[in-house]
Design a protein around this motif. Structure first.
Motif, PDB file in Angstrom:
ATOM      1  N   ARG A 177       0.841  -1.200   0.000  1.00 17.32           N
ATOM      2  CA  ARG A 177       0.000   0.000   0.000  1.00 17.32           C
ATOM      3  C   ARG A 177       0.881   1.257   0.000  1.00 17.32           C
ATOM      4  NH1 ARG A 177      -4.127   2.574   4.230  1.00 17.32           N
ATOM      5  NH2 ARG A 177      -5.414   3.661   2.705  1.00 17.32           N
ATOM      6  N   TYR A 178       1.933   1.236   0.786  1.00 18.94           N
ATOM      7  CA  TYR A 178       2.781   2.422   0.919  1.00 18.94           C
ATOM      8  C   TYR A 178       3.603   2.688  -0.337  1.00 18.94           C
ATOM      9  CZ  TYR A 178       5.822   5.826   3.187  1.00 18.94           C
ATOM     10  OH  TYR A 178       6.475   6.971   3.526  1.00 18.94           O
ATOM     11  N   MET A 179       4.256   1.631  -0.787  1.00 17.72           N
ATOM     12  CA  MET A 179       5.276   1.751  -1.845  1.00 17.72           C
ATOM     13  C   MET A 179       4.670   2.149  -3.186  1.00 17.72           C
ATOM     14  SD  MET A 179       8.119  -1.186  -2.385  1.00 17.72           S
ATOM     15  CE  MET A 179       7.112  -2.505  -3.059  1.00 17.72           C
ATOM     16  N   TYR A 180       3.406   1.822  -3.383  1.00 20.55           N
ATOM     17  CA  TYR A 180       2.736   2.216  -4.627  1.00 20.55           C
ATOM     18  C   TYR A 180       1.807   3.414  -4.392  1.00 20.55           C
ATOM     19  CZ  TYR A 180       4.794  -2.146  -6.069  1.00 20.55           C
ATOM     20  OH  TYR A 180       5.713  -3.143  -6.320  1.00 20.55           O
ATOM     21  N   GLY A 181       2.118   4.166  -3.332  1.00 19.97           N
ATOM     22  CA  GLY A 181       1.421   5.423  -3.093  1.00 19.97           C
ATOM     23  C   GLY A 181      -0.075   5.283  -2.880  1.00 19.97           C
ATOM     24  N   ARG A 209      -1.957   3.623  -4.716  1.00 25.76           N
ATOM     25  CA  ARG A 209      -2.613   3.567  -6.036  1.00 25.76           C
ATOM     26  C   ARG A 209      -2.839   2.137  -6.536  1.00 25.76           C
ATOM     27  NH1 ARG A 209      -0.594   8.514  -8.271  1.00 25.76           N
ATOM     28  NH2 ARG A 209      -1.659  10.151  -7.131  1.00 25.76           N
ATOM     29  N   ARG A 219      -4.995  -2.605  -2.172  1.00 26.06           N
ATOM     30  CA  ARG A 219      -4.471  -3.234  -0.957  1.00 26.06           C
ATOM     31  C   ARG A 219      -4.478  -4.739  -1.125  1.00 26.06           C
ATOM     32  NH1 ARG A 219      -6.988   0.334   3.866  1.00 26.06           N
ATOM     33  NH2 ARG A 219      -5.402  -0.818   4.967  1.00 26.06           N
ATOM     34  N   GLY A 255       3.921  -2.033   8.144  1.00 30.03           N
ATOM     35  CA  GLY A 255       3.008  -2.485   7.099  1.00 30.03           C
ATOM     36  C   GLY A 255       2.310  -3.788   7.413  1.00 30.03           C
ATOM     37  N   LYS A 310       0.485  -6.355  10.098  1.00 32.63           N
ATOM     38  CA  LYS A 310      -0.112  -6.443  11.424  1.00 32.63           C
ATOM     39  C   LYS A 310       0.162  -7.848  11.929  1.00 32.63           C
ATOM     40  CE  LYS A 310      -3.562  -2.960  10.493  1.00 32.63           C
ATOM     41  NZ  LYS A 310      -4.910  -2.713   9.970  1.00 32.63           N
ATOM     42  N   SER A 325       3.385   6.413  -8.372  1.00 30.03           N
ATOM     43  CA  SER A 325       3.362   5.881  -7.007  1.00 30.03           C
ATOM     44  C   SER A 325       3.561   6.991  -5.973  1.00 30.03           C
ATOM     45  CB  SER A 325       4.425   4.787  -6.843  1.00 30.03           C
ATOM     46  OG  SER A 325       4.187   3.729  -7.743  1.00 30.03           O
ATOM     47  N   ARG A 326       3.243   8.203  -6.391  1.00 26.62           N
ATOM     48  CA  ARG A 326       3.290   9.389  -5.524  1.00 26.62           C
ATOM     49  C   ARG A 326       4.675   9.617  -4.911  1.00 26.62           C
ATOM     50  NH1 ARG A 326      -0.916   9.979  -1.238  1.00 26.62           N
ATOM     51  NH2 ARG A 326      -0.147  12.109  -1.398  1.00 26.62           N
ATOM     52  N   ARG A 357       6.665   7.496  -3.796  1.00 24.73           N
ATOM     53  CA  ARG A 357       7.004   6.530  -2.739  1.00 24.73           C
ATOM     54  C   ARG A 357       7.718   5.308  -3.292  1.00 24.73           C
ATOM     55  NH1 ARG A 357       3.661  10.839  -1.449  1.00 24.73           N
ATOM     56  NH2 ARG A 357       3.050  10.763   0.732  1.00 24.73           N
ATOM     57  N   GLY A 358       7.623   5.106  -4.581  1.00 20.85           N
ATOM     58  CA  GLY A 358       8.118   3.845  -5.137  1.00 20.85           C
ATOM     59  C   GLY A 358       9.441   3.978  -5.864  1.00 20.85           C
ATOM     60  N   HIS A 390       9.330   0.685  -8.682  1.00 20.05           N
ATOM     61  CA  HIS A 390       8.025   0.369  -8.090  1.00 20.05           C
ATOM     62  C   HIS A 390       6.945   1.229  -8.735  1.00 20.05           C
ATOM     63  CE1 HIS A 390      10.829  -0.729  -4.628  1.00 20.05           C
ATOM     64  NE2 HIS A 390      10.336  -1.865  -5.064  1.00 20.05           N
ATOM     65  N   SER A 409       2.949  13.902   4.940  1.00 19.40           N
ATOM     66  CA  SER A 409       2.323  12.723   4.340  1.00 19.40           C
ATOM     67  C   SER A 409       3.208  11.482   4.455  1.00 19.40           C
ATOM     68  CB  SER A 409       2.005  12.991   2.868  1.00 19.40           C
ATOM     69  OG  SER A 409       3.206  13.069   2.109  1.00 19.40           O
ATOM     70  N   LEU A 410       4.306  11.612   5.226  1.00 20.54           N
ATOM     71  CA  LEU A 410       5.263  10.505   5.355  1.00 20.54           C
ATOM     72  C   LEU A 410       4.594   9.195   5.759  1.00 20.54           C
ATOM     73  CD1 LEU A 410       8.290   9.592   5.449  1.00 20.54           C
ATOM     74  CD2 LEU A 410       8.302  10.315   7.847  1.00 20.54           C
ATOM     75  N   PHE A 411       3.604   9.297   6.629  1.00 19.76           N
ATOM     76  CA  PHE A 411       2.999   8.070   7.163  1.00 19.76           C
ATOM     77  C   PHE A 411       1.724   7.647   6.422  1.00 19.76           C
ATOM     78  CE2 PHE A 411       5.376   9.949  10.748  1.00 19.76           C
ATOM     79  CZ  PHE A 411       6.289   8.921  10.931  1.00 19.76           C
ATOM     80  N   ASP A 412       1.438   8.292   5.316  1.00 23.22           N
ATOM     81  CA  ASP A 412       0.245   7.895   4.552  1.00 23.22           C
ATOM     82  C   ASP A 412       0.378   6.452   4.066  1.00 23.22           C
ATOM     83  OD1 ASP A 412      -0.625  10.453   4.865  1.00 23.22           O
ATOM     84  OD2 ASP A 412      -0.628  10.990   2.730  1.00 23.22           O
ATOM     85  N   ASN A 413      -0.678   5.685   4.227  1.00 22.36           N
ATOM     86  CA  ASN A 413      -0.774   4.358   3.593  1.00 22.36           C
ATOM     87  C   ASN A 413       0.190   3.309   4.147  1.00 22.36           C
ATOM     88  OD1 ASN A 413      -2.811   5.130   1.703  1.00 22.36           O
ATOM     89  ND2 ASN A 413      -1.238   6.150   0.498  1.00 22.36           N
ATOM     90  N   VAL A 414       0.622   3.457   5.420  1.00 20.68           N
ATOM     91  CA  VAL A 414       1.506   2.441   5.996  1.00 20.68           C
ATOM     92  C   VAL A 414       0.755   1.116   6.155  1.00 20.68           C
ATOM     93  CG1 VAL A 414       2.835   1.752   8.022  1.00 20.68           C
ATOM     94  CG2 VAL A 414       2.988   4.105   7.151  1.00 20.68           C
ATOM     95  N   TYR A 415      -0.468   1.171   6.660  1.00 21.01           N
ATOM     96  CA  TYR A 415      -1.247  -0.061   6.862  1.00 21.01           C
ATOM     97  C   TYR A 415      -2.341  -0.169   5.804  1.00 21.01           C
ATOM     98  CZ  TYR A 415       1.062  -0.596  11.332  1.00 21.01           C
ATOM     99  OH  TYR A 415       1.994  -0.762  12.327  1.00 21.01           O
TER     100      TYR A 415
END
Lengths: 344, 325
Positions: free
Chosen positions: A102-106, A108, A111, A143, A145, B94-95, B97-98, B102, B319-325
């Motif tokens: 989820r994180y690495m692909y922004g 997009r 999930r 990332g 749980k 990937s904003r 982040r990748g 990636h 936005s560093l922590f966006d989309n961690v989980y």
């Protein structure tokens, strides 16, 4: 409330989740055997058939990748490892991809709601590569749980919650708990991920415990009550996310912390919780934090070595008494005999 | 059975052209040190991505590896979102982040690329499992290199895909090198990867990976079988990367000796873009003026996109922590 065993609760959680969500399927070595992962997948197979519960070759890494690819297309795969230790082979997919997806692909790429069930072995000579619990290692990586049900209600509740979560979740189930009986709601009640549980209230010492050590801590606490010692037992339940608030509240209340884990001390959960107390509740501590975990060597096979390797209720009770500067009487009687007969 | 129309042949050329001009421009800009992400340029290998992706339907999904720009673009990805990703901008696919390895673009059937060798072979296989479970006529494709065929996960995935008869096309871009290691130090002499795939009961073909029409035909043939429920297929495309393993330079510029300049020049003689253009001209499928006009159009698209990407916005530190989980 009726009682179920931990294994029955795991099964019921899985079946109820699969009833609610047709996207769930279960795969892994032996999931469709008549023994069904110690009985936990038998009912799911009976109810939903081989299209949703099916065997897999021994290919832990690719199977995890396959689960990720199916999840990316809208499935909710459950990958089962009958032993934790085999999951090392899946770390690339689990840590390099699922945890970061989820994180690495922004955000997009959607999930990947993959649930991994992995069973932790103990005793009965299972030895060094059939008895490890990888929760601290897995929880290190943002990332994922990572949850460890200790009581039957949470075996069901955490299964339900994991299968409703949109990200990857690893459930570590302890083989020594599969026969444990306890109250379990009949309804599908999820146990929230990332929330610890005070399973016994007390005032003198906090024992934060993971998995099997929760049961050992409860046994120790019952014995210590006879000695006039009041122990609070916190079932950590989830090691990532970690419920810092519940742990800190308990530590602030009792001023003494013992952490009991089913893995090793170094770089492990007991160290993490000790660090949390040191950083955030130092002024409330009345004495040094104690850690109880596996002896610092690989798991041995021979019975007397195994007995020396694993911490247990009497070890916890002795440690609590020493934290209170009290001497321990003979406590070995509180440890139940090891009557495990398999299947392992 | 597949004789592509003139329109298809023109599209195949245009796709190779777009990949080439984009990648060359990005490589030139990369030297400015403003794209701060390890980048594996695909110059020289365009025909593989262009040929295979032309044979796919919109509902199919593509997975790629570290040298992924060609696949992303051939699958309809925008030059802007790619360039913005390289510049670390929030507008990146990937904003930011990748990075280069990636990429993602599910809206146009490009799921993800990843940097770990062989990783997405299993993931594509899993998407194919989902398609089979749902009984939908979709296909998953994994692109990977010859070195990925030395990873265990390649064999695990082939074994599984064939056992379950999954609708997945595995495309190996054999460019003869793994970083700087040639095939002969990595695989036994005489190795044919198609034989390995065939040993796992996959239908397998080897094709000239610098001939976009041949790649398209072979991919179409294999995909027909995949769509008919005949299980997975393997396509090995023989090709060559012109630039260094990672970065914008030619190896000879960096005085690397693991492969010779003569070898490079022999492969440049087999340039997929020039060969495709010559074929169109020889068949009367396009004129020189048309080829030139297409080049001008592509260059315009690329220039506009990279300028806009460079002018994009940085992600907010909050936005560093966006989309961690």
């Amino acid at each position: 409330m009726r009682n179920l065993t931990y294994a029955e609760a795991l099964s019921e959680g899985l079946v109820q989740a699969m009833e609610q969500d047709p996207a769930i399927f279960v795969t892994g070595i032996a999931v469709d055997y008549s023994s069904g992962i110690f009985g936990t997948t038998v009912e799911a197979l009976r109810r939903f058939g081989p299209s949703r519960v099916f065997d897999a070759p021994a290919m832990e890494n690719a199977l995890t990748g396959i689960a990720i690819g199916a999840a990316a297309m809208g499935k909710r795969p459950v990958v089962v490892h009958p032993r934790n230790d085999f999951m090392f082979l899946a770390f690339d997919q689990l840590i390099n991809l699922a945890a970061k997806w989820r994180y690495m692909y922004g955000g997009r790429a959607g999930r990947v709601p993959v649930v991994v069930r992995a069973v932790v072995g103990k005793g009965w000579g299972q030895g060094a590569t059939h008895s490890q619990s990888l929760h601290a290692t897995l929880a290190h990586f943002p990332g994922l749980k990572v949850v460890l049900p200790a009581l039957p209600a949470d075996a069901k509740g955490l299964t339900l919650a994991a299968l409703q979560d949109d990200g990857p979740v690893v459930i570590l189930e302890h083989r020594s708990l599969f026969g444990l009986s306890g109250p379990v709601p009949e309804e599908p009640v999820p146990t929230p991920l990332g929330v610890a549980n005070v399973v016994r209230a007390g005032t003198d010492v906090t024992v934060v415990a993971a998995s099997l050590m929760v049961v050992e801590a409860l046994r120790a606490a019952a014995e210590l009550e006879k000695e006039g010692v009041s122990v609070e037992v916190v079932d950590i339940r989830s090691v990532r996310p970690l419920d810092e608030a519940t742990i800190l509240a308990s530590v602030r209340k009792t001023g003494r912390l013992l952490v009991a884990d089913t893995s090793w001390e170094l770089y492990g959960v007991s160290s993490e919780v000790a660090a949390l107390a040191a950083e955030r509740a130092f002024a409330d501590l009345k004495g040094p934090v104690r850690r109880l975990a596996l002896a610092n060597c690989p798991a041995p096979v021979s019975a007397p070595l195994e007995a020396a390797f694993y911490p247990k209720a009497s070890t916890i009770a002795t440690a609590v008494l020493s934290m209170l500067r009290r001497t321990a009487g003979p406590l070995g009687g509180i440890d139940p005999a090891d009557d495990f007969k398999g299947p392992y | 059975m597949h004789s592509p129309t003139i329109e298809t042949r023109r599209r195949l050329y245009q796709s190779v052209l777009r990949l080439r001009r984009t990648e060359e421009r990005l490589a030139a800009l990369y030297r400015d040190q403003e794209m701060r992400t390890p980048t594996h340029f695909g110059v020289g290998q365009e025909a593989v991505a262009a040929g295979v992706c032309e044979a796919l339907d919109a509902q199919d999904v593509v997975y790629s590896h570290h040298r992924c720009h060609n696949h992303y673009l051939a699958r309809g990805g925008s030059v802007f979102a790619l360039a913005a990703e390289l510049y670390g901008r929030d507008e990146g696919c990937s904003r930011g982040r990748g990075g280069s390895v990636h990429l993602t673009g599910p809206d146009h059937g490009f799921m993800i690329s990843s940097a770990i060798l062989g990783q997405t072979i299993a993931v594509a296989t899993g998407s194919a499992l989902a398609f089979k479970m749902d009984g939908v006529p979709r296909v998953a494709v994994a692109f990977f290199g010859d070195a990925a065929c030395e990873e265990g996960i390649f064999y695990e995935s082939l074994n599984y895909a064939a056992t379950h008869g999954l609708p997945v096309l595995l495309v190996c871009e054999n460019n003869l090198y793994s970083t700087e290691s040639p095939l002969q130090v990595r695989q036994p002499s005489g190795t044919q990867l198609c034989e390995r795939a065939a040993a796992f009961k996959l239908r397998a073909e080897q094709v000239d990976g610098n001939d976009v029409f041949a790649v398209h035909q072979a991919a179409s043939r294999l995909l027909d079988g995949v769509r008919q429920g005949r299980g997975p297929a393997f396509l090995e495309c023989m090709t060559y990367r012109w630039l260094e393993h990672v970065g914008p330079c030619f190896d000879h510029e960096m005085n690397r000796s693991y492969r010779s300049r003569e070898e490079l020049e022999a492969w440049m003689e087999r340039c997929p873009l020039r060969r495709a253009g010559d074929a169109l001209l020889a068949q009367g499928a396009a004129t020189r003026d048309e080829l030139e006009a297409w080049r001008v159009d592509v260059d315009h698209e690329v220039e506009e996109a990279v300028a806009r990407a460079k002018a994009g916005s940085w992600p907010e530190p909050e936005s560093l922590f966006d989309n961690v989980y």
